[in-house]
Scaffold this motif. Structure first.
Motif, PDB file in Angstrom:
ATOM      1  N   GLY A   1       0.802  -1.210   0.000  1.00 10.98           N
ATOM      2  CA  GLY A   1       0.000   0.000   0.000  1.00 10.98           C
ATOM      3  C   GLY A   1       0.837   1.262   0.000  1.00 10.98           C
ATOM      4  N   LEU A   2       0.180   2.352  -0.366  1.00 10.79           N
ATOM      5  CA  LEU A   2       0.877   3.625  -0.499  1.00 10.79           C
ATOM      6  C   LEU A   2       1.309   4.207   0.832  1.00 10.79           C
ATOM      7  CD1 LEU A   2      -1.287   5.315  -3.265  1.00 10.79           C
ATOM      8  CD2 LEU A   2       0.839   4.031  -3.513  1.00 10.79           C
ATOM      9  N   ASN A   3       0.509   4.024   1.879  1.00 18.96           N
ATOM     10  CA  ASN A   3       0.836   4.625   3.164  1.00 18.96           C
ATOM     11  C   ASN A   3       2.207   4.165   3.667  1.00 18.96           C
ATOM     12  OD1 ASN A   3       0.226   6.297   5.426  1.00 18.96           O
ATOM     13  ND2 ASN A   3      -0.154   4.434   6.596  1.00 18.96           N
ATOM     14  N   LYS A   4       2.463   2.879   3.636  1.00 19.46           N
ATOM     15  CA  LYS A   4       3.754   2.362   4.092  1.00 19.46           C
ATOM     16  C   LYS A   4       4.894   2.888   3.215  1.00 19.46           C
ATOM     17  CE  LYS A   4       6.324  -1.831   5.133  1.00 19.46           C
ATOM     18  NZ  LYS A   4       6.339  -3.284   5.102  1.00 19.46           N
ATOM     19  N   LEU A   5       4.684   2.888   1.908  1.00 16.74           N
ATOM     20  CA  LEU A   5       5.718   3.363   0.994  1.00 16.74           C
ATOM     21  C   LEU A   5       6.026   4.839   1.223  1.00 16.74           C
ATOM     22  CD1 LEU A   5       7.541   2.711  -1.479  1.00 16.74           C
ATOM     23  CD2 LEU A   5       5.650   3.501  -2.904  1.00 16.74           C
TER      24      LEU A   5
ATOM     25  N   GLY B   1       9.876   8.135   4.162  1.00 11.79           N
ATOM     26  CA  GLY B   1       9.981   9.099   5.251  1.00 11.79           C
ATOM     27  C   GLY B   1       9.009  10.262   5.214  1.00 11.79           C
ATOM     28  N   GLY B   2       7.913  10.130   4.514  1.00 12.15           N
ATOM     29  CA  GLY B   2       6.882  11.163   4.507  1.00 12.15           C
ATOM     30  C   GLY B   2       6.860  11.994   3.247  1.00 12.15           C
ATOM     31  N   PHE B   3       5.761  12.704   3.087  1.00 13.96           N
ATOM     32  CA  PHE B   3       5.495  13.490   1.886  1.00 13.96           C
ATOM     33  C   PHE B   3       6.601  14.512   1.600  1.00 13.96           C
ATOM     34  CE2 PHE B   3       3.509  16.880  -0.519  1.00 13.96           C
ATOM     35  CZ  PHE B   3       2.814  16.182  -1.488  1.00 13.96           C
ATOM     36  N   ASP B   4       7.103  15.176   2.652  1.00 11.86           N
ATOM     37  CA  ASP B   4       8.113  16.221   2.450  1.00 11.86           C
ATOM     38  C   ASP B   4       9.406  15.694   1.847  1.00 11.86           C
ATOM     39  OD1 ASP B   4       6.449  18.197   3.324  1.00 11.86           O
ATOM     40  OD2 ASP B   4       7.261  18.273   5.359  1.00 11.86           O
ATOM     41  N   ASN B   5       9.688  14.426   1.981  1.00 11.66           N
ATOM     42  CA  ASN B   5      10.887  13.847   1.372  1.00 11.66           C
ATOM     43  C   ASN B   5      10.681  13.488  -0.095  1.00 11.66           C
ATOM     44  OD1 ASN B   5      12.399  13.991   3.720  1.00 11.66           O
ATOM     45  ND2 ASN B   5      11.715  11.993   4.416  1.00 11.66           N
ATOM     46  N   ILE B   6       9.444  13.513  -0.551  1.00 10.43           N
ATOM     47  CA  ILE B   6       9.129  13.112  -1.922  1.00 10.43           C
ATOM     48  C   ILE B   6       9.026  14.315  -2.850  1.00 10.43           C
ATOM     49  CG2 ILE B   6       7.438  11.942  -3.396  1.00 10.43           C
ATOM     50  CD1 ILE B   6       6.659  10.330  -0.857  1.00 10.43           C
ATOM     51  N   VAL B   7       8.304  15.367  -2.407  1.00  9.16           N
ATOM     52  CA  VAL B   7       8.119  16.527  -3.275  1.00  9.16           C
ATOM     53  C   VAL B   7       9.453  17.205  -3.519  1.00  9.16           C
ATOM     54  CG1 VAL B   7       5.711  16.932  -2.661  1.00  9.16           C
ATOM     55  CG2 VAL B   7       7.510  18.059  -1.362  1.00  9.16           C
ATOM     56  N   ASN B   8       9.606  17.741  -4.728  1.00  8.50           N
ATOM     57  CA  ASN B   8      10.854  18.402  -5.086  1.00  8.50           C
ATOM     58  C   ASN B   8      11.032  19.642  -4.224  1.00  8.50           C
ATOM     59  OD1 ASN B   8      12.422  20.508  -6.752  1.00  8.50           O
ATOM     60  ND2 ASN B   8      12.939  18.536  -7.672  1.00  8.50           N
TER      61      ASN B   8
ATOM     62  N   GLY C   1      -0.735  17.521   5.622  1.00  6.57           N
ATOM     63  CA  GLY C   1      -0.044  17.569   6.903  1.00  6.57           C
ATOM     64  C   GLY C   1       1.164  16.654   6.895  1.00  6.57           C
ATOM     65  N   MET C   2       1.726  16.410   8.052  1.00  3.34           N
ATOM     66  CA  MET C   2       2.959  15.629   8.161  1.00  3.34           C
ATOM     67  C   MET C   2       2.819  14.198   7.629  1.00  3.34           C
ATOM     68  SD  MET C   2       5.495  17.365   9.355  1.00  3.34           S
ATOM     69  CE  MET C   2       6.610  16.245  10.148  1.00  3.34           C
ATOM     70  N   GLN C   3       1.814  13.470   8.059  1.00  5.67           N
ATOM     71  CA  GLN C   3       1.656  12.069   7.685  1.00  5.67           C
ATOM     72  C   GLN C   3       0.432  11.808   6.819  1.00  5.67           C
ATOM     73  OE1 GLN C   3       3.591   9.163   8.820  1.00  5.67           O
ATOM     74  NE2 GLN C   3       5.103  10.737   9.195  1.00  5.67           N
ATOM     75  N   ASP C   4      -0.379  12.817   6.578  1.00  7.84           N
ATOM     76  CA  ASP C   4      -1.615  12.620   5.827  1.00  7.84           C
ATOM     77  C   ASP C   4      -1.482  13.164   4.411  1.00  7.84           C
ATOM     78  OD1 ASP C   4      -2.943  11.429   7.941  1.00  7.84           O
ATOM     79  OD2 ASP C   4      -3.759  13.326   8.669  1.00  7.84           O
ATOM     80  N   TYR C   5      -2.207  12.541   3.514  1.00  3.52           N
ATOM     81  CA  TYR C   5      -2.233  12.970   2.118  1.00  3.52           C
ATOM     82  C   TYR C   5      -3.531  12.486   1.505  1.00  3.52           C
ATOM     83  CZ  TYR C   5      -0.710   8.148   1.610  1.00  3.52           C
ATOM     84  OH  TYR C   5      -0.632   6.786   1.692  1.00  3.52           O
ATOM     85  N   SER C   6      -3.888  13.103   0.388  1.00  3.33           N
ATOM     86  CA  SER C   6      -5.049  12.635  -0.361  1.00  3.33           C
ATOM     87  C   SER C   6      -4.575  12.164  -1.722  1.00  3.33           C
ATOM     88  CB  SER C   6      -6.091  13.746  -0.508  1.00  3.33           C
ATOM     89  OG  SER C   6      -5.579  14.799  -1.294  1.00  3.33           O
ATOM     90  N   VAL C   7      -5.304  11.199  -2.277  1.00  2.00           N
ATOM     91  CA  VAL C   7      -4.946  10.597  -3.557  1.00  2.00           C
ATOM     92  C   VAL C   7      -6.072  10.854  -4.546  1.00  2.00           C
ATOM     93  CG1 VAL C   7      -4.410   8.434  -4.740  1.00  2.00           C
ATOM     94  CG2 VAL C   7      -3.635   8.784  -2.385  1.00  2.00           C
TER      95      VAL C   7
END
Length: 176
Positions: free
Chosen positions: A76-80, A86-93, A138-144
């Motif tokens: 699932g996406l949440n674990k990945l 390490g969270g959304f902030d590590n993914i976005v450029n 937020g820190m750990q939440d996201y919408s898809v």
């Protein structure tokens, strides 16, 4: 004794064999790891090589494929997103500075011809565009938000809620 390489998978071997399984035609990445601007990587039938200097996006491209795979057959996406990366902030450029966007976007284009070969009674006549946009909440939440476009003509796209089940290659694709 091993059979000759060309006979391992029923003859033909090599690039001809790989062309039979050519389904993904391109990947477009935006605001995803090393890719700040919308960038499309076209794939060739058969073998593709990723070459580039450090930080040029080779791993980001592989991560895009991993995200697609995890959503379909993985944990699932949440674990990945939250554990592995390490969270959304590590993914976005992060190169946007103050103009940093709160989303990343990936688009995968699949060959209609190969989908028809792999899925009985497929009605897809044109290449399929699957787009996933993930917004920070937020820190750990996201919408898809996911969209499947099946026609070359621009049409109203209807987002749907989740990826196709893990029996992708043998089940019917439901149109949303």
């Amino acid at each position: 004794n091993r059979p000759p390489r060309s006979n391992l998978f029923g003859g033909g071997g090599g690039a001809n064999f790989l062309r039979e399984f050519y389904m993904l035609k391109s990947v477009t990445l935006e605001n995803f790891f090393a890719f700040q601007e919308r960038t499309t990587i076209e794939l060739n039938p058969g073998v593709n090589l990723l070459l580039g200097i450090n930080g040029s996006g080779k791993t980001a491209f592989i991560n895009a494929l991993r995200l697609l795979s995890e959503g379909i057959v993985g944990d699932g996406l949440n674990k990945l997103i939250n554990v592995t990366w390490g969270g959304f902030d590590n993914i976005v450029n992060a190169n946007n500075g103050e103009n940093r966007k709160d989303f990343f976007k990936l688009q995968f284009v699949f060959s209609a011809e190969m989908v028809k070969r792999r899925i009985q009674n497929s009605r897809f006549e044109t290449d399929l565009k699957y787009e996933i946009v993930i917004h920070s909440k937020g820190m750990q939440d996201y919408s898809v938000e996911e969209t499947l476009e099946k026609n070359k003509k621009k049409q109203a796209q209807k987002p749907f809620s989740y990826l196709i089940n893990s029996d992708f290659l043998s089940s019917d694709i439901k149109e949303y």
